[in-house]
Design a protein around this motif. Structure first.
Motif, PDB file in Angstrom:
ATOM      1  N   CYS A  31      -7.640   1.196   1.146  1.00  0.00           N
ATOM      2  CA  CYS A  31      -6.669   0.645   0.518  1.00  0.00           C
ATOM      3  C   CYS A  31      -5.244   1.404   1.117  1.00  0.00           C
ATOM      4  CB  CYS A  31      -6.756   1.008  -0.890  1.00  0.00           C
ATOM      5  SG  CYS A  31      -6.547   2.433  -1.524  1.00  0.00           S
ATOM      6  N   THR A  33      -1.761   3.347  -0.112  1.00  0.00           N
ATOM      7  CA  THR A  33      -1.450   4.101  -1.186  1.00  0.00           C
ATOM      8  C   THR A  33      -0.183   4.248  -1.410  1.00  0.00           C
ATOM      9  OG1 THR A  33      -1.451   6.083   0.085  1.00  0.00           O
ATOM     10  CG2 THR A  33      -3.739   5.392  -0.840  1.00  0.00           C
ATOM     11  N   PRO A  95      -3.969   2.349 -11.150  1.00  0.00           N
ATOM     12  CA  PRO A  95      -3.042   1.511 -10.657  1.00  0.00           C
ATOM     13  C   PRO A  95      -1.565   1.543 -10.994  1.00  0.00           C
ATOM     14  CG  PRO A  95      -5.125   0.458 -12.061  1.00  0.00           C
ATOM     15  CD  PRO A  95      -4.867   2.176 -12.048  1.00  0.00           C
ATOM     16  N   ASN A  97       2.224  -0.325  -8.896  1.00  0.00           N
ATOM     17  CA  ASN A  97       2.823  -0.961  -7.548  1.00  0.00           C
ATOM     18  C   ASN A  97       3.817  -0.333  -7.134  1.00  0.00           C
ATOM     19  OD1 ASN A  97       1.098  -2.548  -9.148  1.00  0.00           O
ATOM     20  ND2 ASN A  97       2.020  -4.517  -8.057  1.00  0.00           N
ATOM     21  N   GLY A 109      -3.370   0.033  -3.523  1.00  0.00           N
ATOM     22  CA  GLY A 109      -2.830  -1.268  -3.274  1.00  0.00           C
ATOM     23  C   GLY A 109      -3.469  -1.800  -2.124  1.00  0.00           C
ATOM     24  N   GLN A 110      -3.697  -3.322  -2.475  1.00  0.00           N
ATOM     25  CA  GLN A 110      -4.531  -4.110  -1.385  1.00  0.00           C
ATOM     26  C   GLN A 110      -3.424  -4.442  -0.381  1.00  0.00           C
ATOM     27  OE1 GLN A 110      -6.789  -7.132  -3.373  1.00  0.00           O
ATOM     28  NE2 GLN A 110      -8.395  -5.842  -3.200  1.00  0.00           N
ATOM     29  N   LYS A 112       0.657  -3.683   1.315  1.00  0.00           N
ATOM     30  CA  LYS A 112       2.032  -3.104   1.175  1.00  0.00           C
ATOM     31  C   LYS A 112       3.283  -4.109   1.054  1.00  0.00           C
ATOM     32  CE  LYS A 112       2.036  -2.325   6.043  1.00  0.00           C
ATOM     33  NZ  LYS A 112       2.442  -1.456   7.237  1.00  0.00           N
ATOM     34  N   VAL A 122       3.272  -1.044  -3.337  1.00  0.00           N
ATOM     35  CA  VAL A 122       2.016  -1.491  -2.986  1.00  0.00           C
ATOM     36  C   VAL A 122       1.795  -2.645  -4.027  1.00  0.00           C
ATOM     37  CG1 VAL A 122       0.937   0.412  -2.062  1.00  0.00           C
ATOM     38  CG2 VAL A 122       0.689   0.153  -4.495  1.00  0.00           C
ATOM     39  N   GLY A 123       1.008  -3.732  -3.580  1.00  0.00           N
ATOM     40  CA  GLY A 123       0.566  -5.022  -4.419  1.00  0.00           C
ATOM     41  C   GLY A 123      -0.756  -5.128  -4.746  1.00  0.00           C
ATOM     42  N   GLN A 124      -1.010  -5.925  -5.691  1.00  0.00           N
ATOM     43  CA  GLN A 124      -2.564  -5.978  -6.045  1.00  0.00           C
ATOM     44  C   GLN A 124      -3.176  -4.665  -6.335  1.00  0.00           C
ATOM     45  OE1 GLN A 124      -4.159  -8.357  -2.925  1.00  0.00           O
ATOM     46  NE2 GLN A 124      -2.620 -10.086  -3.209  1.00  0.00           N
ATOM     47  N   SER A 125      -2.659  -3.882  -7.181  1.00  0.00           N
ATOM     48  CA  SER A 125      -2.981  -2.583  -7.196  1.00  0.00           C
ATOM     49  C   SER A 125      -4.147  -2.544  -8.198  1.00  0.00           C
ATOM     50  CB  SER A 125      -1.966  -1.702  -7.905  1.00  0.00           C
ATOM     51  OG  SER A 125      -2.530  -0.373  -8.060  1.00  0.00           O
ATOM     52  N   ALA A 128      -7.211  -3.423  -6.061  1.00  0.00           N
ATOM     53  CA  ALA A 128      -7.662  -2.411  -5.126  1.00  0.00           C
ATOM     54  C   ALA A 128      -8.176  -1.139  -6.002  1.00  0.00           C
ATOM     55  CB  ALA A 128      -6.426  -1.725  -4.624  1.00  0.00           C
TER      56      ALA A 128
END
Length: 161
Positions: A31, A33, A95, A97, A109-110, A112, A122-125, A128
């Motif tokens: 992932c 970070t 989690p 963002n 996060g999945q 950046k 980061v997004g979609q934490s 992830a």
């Protein structure tokens, strides 16, 4: 038996945050970070120093445990913590963002991205966290480590280890 060690490789920072990537022993990125930028290791506002830290389950359960258990009941056992950080405690992987979510911790996060203030984010934490938590739990159970490495120049608050 050799210790199991993952790597958190810090890559870049801006005025507020530090972006990195978490890698397994084979070098696979697990992932992205997000951490605070370096602020002299000051509690709750600075990223932690580069170094090698043992991965454990948080020994004293606080508010994060209740939040994570409610949000991720299928996977969450106890918060994951990096132990023996000089001058710091309760460095969790949880989690979030944006740099305002870190509180000195590490956010997975999945993707950046940029935050509302145009800082690193980061997004979609949550996704992830779900993806890496079981592996982090295995790492904690195995007595493993995360080596935090800075590739940032000293003028940006980084040290290479």
């Amino acid at each position: 038996m050799r210790d199991i060690e993952w790597t958190l490789q810090r890559l870049e920072q801006d005025a507020h945050a530090t972006l990195g990537e978490l890698r397994d022993p084979q070098g696979n990125r697990l992932c992205w970070t997000l951490e605070n930028r370096w602020r002299n290791n000051e509690r709750r506002v600075s990223r932690i120093p580069a170094g090698r830290y043992r991965v454990i389950f948080q020994p004293v359960l606080g508010g994060w445990h209740a939040r994570l258990a409610a949000r991720f009941p299928a996977i969450h056992h106890r918060p994951i913590e990096l132990a023996d950080v000089p001058g710091r405690s309760a460095i969790l992987i949880h989690p979030g963002n944006f740099h305002t979510d870190t509180l000195g911790c590490i956010l997975p996060g999945q993707i950046k991205m940029r935050g509302p203030d145009d800082s690193l984010a980061v997004g979609q934490s949550g996704a992830a966290y779900v993806a890496i938590y079981p592996r982090l739990a295995d790492l904690a159970n195995a007595g493993g480590f995360i080596r935090v490495r800075d590739e940032l120049s000293k003028t940006h608050g980084g040290t290479a280890i």
